[in-house]
Write a protein that holds these residues in place. Structure first.
Motif, PDB file in Angstrom:
ATOM      1  N   GLY A  31       0.753  -1.037  -0.119  1.00 33.95           N
ATOM      2  CA  GLY A  31      -0.059  -0.134  -0.124  1.00 33.95           C
ATOM      3  C   GLY A  31       0.906   1.153  -0.099  1.00 33.95           C
ATOM      4  N   GLY A  32       2.143   1.129  -0.200  1.00 32.99           N
ATOM      5  CA  GLY A  32       2.822   2.364  -0.368  1.00 32.99           C
ATOM      6  C   GLY A  32       3.636   2.883   1.111  1.00 32.99           C
ATOM      7  N   CYS A  33       3.883   1.979   2.014  1.00 32.85           N
ATOM      8  CA  CYS A  33       4.352   2.207   3.196  1.00 32.85           C
ATOM      9  C   CYS A  33       6.083   2.216   3.043  1.00 32.85           C
ATOM     10  N   CYS A  34       6.429   1.192   3.496  1.00 32.89           N
ATOM     11  CA  CYS A  34       7.937   0.948   3.577  1.00 32.89           C
ATOM     12  C   CYS A  34       8.652   0.657   2.098  1.00 32.89           C
ATOM     13  N   ASP A  35       7.773   0.065   1.506  1.00 32.01           N
ATOM     14  CA  ASP A  35       8.283  -0.309   0.041  1.00 32.01           C
ATOM     15  C   ASP A  35       7.577   0.174  -1.078  1.00 32.01           C
ATOM     16  N   GLY A  36       7.177   1.166  -0.904  1.00 34.16           N
ATOM     17  CA  GLY A  36       6.549   1.982  -2.058  1.00 34.16           C
ATOM     18  C   GLY A  36       5.248   1.539  -2.437  1.00 34.16           C
ATOM     19  N   SER A  37       5.082   1.085  -3.671  1.00 36.27           N
ATOM     20  CA  SER A  37       3.672   0.111  -4.121  1.00 36.27           C
ATOM     21  C   SER A  37       4.019  -0.909  -4.864  1.00 36.27           C
ATOM     22  N   SER A  38       5.193  -1.595  -4.636  1.00 34.47           N
ATOM     23  CA  SER A  38       5.447  -2.755  -5.191  1.00 34.47           C
ATOM     24  C   SER A  38       4.692  -4.061  -4.942  1.00 34.47           C
ATOM     25  N   PRO A  39       4.610  -4.782  -5.592  1.00 27.43           N
ATOM     26  CA  PRO A  39       3.977  -6.137  -5.259  1.00 27.43           C
ATOM     27  C   PRO A  39       4.953  -6.994  -4.588  1.00 27.43           C
ATOM     28  N   MET A  40       4.686  -7.565  -3.357  1.00 25.05           N
ATOM     29  CA  MET A  40       5.644  -7.971  -2.377  1.00 25.05           C
ATOM     30  C   MET A  40       5.265  -9.301  -2.488  1.00 25.05           C
ATOM     31  N   CYS A  41       6.425 -10.242  -2.574  1.00 24.20           N
ATOM     32  CA  CYS A  41       6.345 -12.097  -2.740  1.00 24.20           C
ATOM     33  C   CYS A  41       6.720 -12.351  -1.329  1.00 24.20           C
ATOM     34  N   PHE A  42       5.990 -13.136  -0.696  1.00 21.81           N
ATOM     35  CA  PHE A  42       6.452 -13.855   0.413  1.00 21.81           C
ATOM     36  C   PHE A  42       6.200 -15.171   0.429  1.00 21.81           C
ATOM     37  N   PRO A  43       6.764 -16.026   1.400  1.00 19.69           N
ATOM     38  CA  PRO A  43       6.415 -17.437   1.683  1.00 19.69           C
ATOM     39  C   PRO A  43       5.428 -17.565   2.204  1.00 19.69           C
ATOM     40  N   ARG A  44       4.301 -18.480   1.775  1.00 18.43           N
ATOM     41  CA  ARG A  44       2.932 -18.324   2.109  1.00 18.43           C
ATOM     42  C   ARG A  44       2.798 -18.434   3.824  1.00 18.43           C
ATOM     43  N   GLU A  45       3.590 -19.258   4.146  1.00 15.49           N
ATOM     44  CA  GLU A  45       3.269 -19.879   5.538  1.00 15.49           C
ATOM     45  C   GLU A  45       3.776 -18.402   6.539  1.00 15.49           C
ATOM     46  N   GLU A  46       4.645 -17.470   5.961  1.00 16.91           N
ATOM     47  CA  GLU A  46       5.174 -16.272   6.796  1.00 16.91           C
ATOM     48  C   GLU A  46       4.381 -14.842   6.614  1.00 16.91           C
ATOM     49  N   PHE A  47       3.421 -15.161   5.928  1.00  8.42           N
ATOM     50  CA  PHE A  47       2.368 -13.915   5.797  1.00  8.42           C
ATOM     51  C   PHE A  47       1.133 -14.125   6.187  1.00  8.42           C
ATOM     52  N   LYS A  48       0.457 -13.451   6.970  1.00  5.34           N
ATOM     53  CA  LYS A  48      -0.950 -13.471   7.403  1.00  5.34           C
ATOM     54  C   LYS A  48      -1.794 -12.566   6.717  1.00  5.34           C
ATOM     55  N   VAL A  49      -2.711 -13.028   5.892  1.00  3.51           N
ATOM     56  CA  VAL A  49      -3.694 -12.570   5.079  1.00  3.51           C
ATOM     57  C   VAL A  49      -4.496 -11.806   6.059  1.00  3.51           C
ATOM     58  N   GLY A  50      -4.652 -10.633   5.971  1.00  7.64           N
ATOM     59  CA  GLY A  50      -5.718  -9.780   6.815  1.00  7.64           C
ATOM     60  C   GLY A  50      -7.214  -9.942   6.338  1.00  7.64           C
ATOM     61  N   GLN A  51      -8.134  -9.571   7.364  1.00  4.11           N
ATOM     62  CA  GLN A  51      -9.465  -9.888   6.992  1.00  4.11           C
ATOM     63  C   GLN A  51     -10.096  -9.084   5.983  1.00  4.11           C
ATOM     64  N   THR A  52      -9.388  -8.064   5.649  1.00  6.08           N
ATOM     65  CA  THR A  52      -9.733  -6.899   4.725  1.00  6.08           C
ATOM     66  C   THR A  52      -9.088  -7.029   3.595  1.00  6.08           C
ATOM     67  N   ASP A  53      -8.181  -7.922   3.360  1.00  5.15           N
ATOM     68  CA  ASP A  53      -7.337  -8.259   2.135  1.00  5.15           C
ATOM     69  C   ASP A  53      -8.440  -8.886   0.925  1.00  5.15           C
ATOM     70  N   VAL A  54      -8.311  -8.422  -0.113  1.00 11.02           N
ATOM     71  CA  VAL A  54      -9.025  -9.018  -1.122  1.00 11.02           C
ATOM     72  C   VAL A  54      -8.272 -10.085  -1.985  1.00 11.02           C
ATOM     73  N   LEU A  55      -8.747 -11.242  -2.404  1.00 12.53           N
ATOM     74  CA  LEU A  55      -8.027 -11.933  -3.521  1.00 12.53           C
ATOM     75  C   LEU A  55      -8.482 -11.644  -4.535  1.00 12.53           C
ATOM     76  N   LEU A  56      -7.403 -11.184  -5.500  1.00 14.01           N
ATOM     77  CA  LEU A  56      -7.741 -10.491  -6.898  1.00 14.01           C
ATOM     78  C   LEU A  56      -7.458 -11.930  -7.908  1.00 14.01           C
ATOM     79  N   GLY A  57      -6.725 -12.993  -7.747  1.00 15.42           N
ATOM     80  CA  GLY A  57      -6.725 -13.944  -8.503  1.00 15.42           C
ATOM     81  C   GLY A  57      -5.375 -14.570  -8.111  1.00 15.42           C
ATOM     82  N   TYR A  58      -4.912 -15.321  -9.348  1.00 15.34           N
ATOM     83  CA  TYR A  58      -3.657 -16.148  -9.008  1.00 15.34           C
ATOM     84  C   TYR A  58      -2.690 -16.021 -10.364  1.00 15.34           C
ATOM     85  N   ILE A  59      -1.408 -16.188 -10.139  1.00 13.94           N
ATOM     86  CA  ILE A  59      -0.301 -16.076 -10.958  1.00 13.94           C
ATOM     87  C   ILE A  59       0.252 -17.604 -10.891  1.00 13.94           C
ATOM     88  N   GLY A  60      -0.571 -18.487 -12.000  1.00 11.07           N
ATOM     89  CA  GLY A  60      -0.119 -20.054 -11.562  1.00 11.07           C
ATOM     90  C   GLY A  60      -1.064 -20.340 -10.727  1.00 11.07           C
TER      91      GLY A  60
END
Length: 117
Positions: A31-60
């Motif tokens: 959202g533009g905080c620490c890393d600008g507005s870049s898409p960030m890529c994380f190991p799935r088990e290390e990132f907690k998706v928030g209740q207000t996050d929207v799933l836009l789709g999948y890349i593969g």
């Protein structure tokens, strides 16, 4: 069917290499905080998706999320995830590769918007 998020061949290739090293991944559009507005890529088990996050789709098989507030701003566009040379977000897994993910976009046509509603 119109996709809300797509990726370039270079992104798919890098993502494949990153999954070999890190296992299942996910994207979260910053959202533009620490890393600008870049898409960030994380190991799935290390990132907690928030209740207000929207799933836009999948890349593969890699899910792509964005915060609901930010989605309201971007919902009229298709996100095109690309990769370029350079250092990106310090928390994103592609950093050591000398690459960074980049979000490009295009506005949906009226017909495409209607099909999304």
């Amino acid at each position: 069917m119109v996709e809300k998020v797509i990726a370039t061949d270079a992104t798919v290739e890098l993502l494949s290499r990153l999954k070999e090293r890190h296992g299942p991944l996910l994207f979260h559009q910053s959202g533009g905080c620490c890393d600008g507005s870049s898409p960030m890529c994380f190991p799935r088990e290390e990132f907690k998706v928030g209740q207000t996050d929207v799933l836009l789709g999948y890349i593969g098989d890699t899910p792509f999320y964005m915060s609901k507030d930010q989605y309201e701003y971007w919902k009229h566009t298709q996100l095109i995830i690309d990769v370029i040379d350079g250092r990106g977000g310090m928390f994103s897994v592609e950093g050591p590769e000398g690459k960074r993910f980049l979000t490009r976009s295009r506005v949906f046509s009226e017909t495409e918007r209607d099909s999304l509603d």
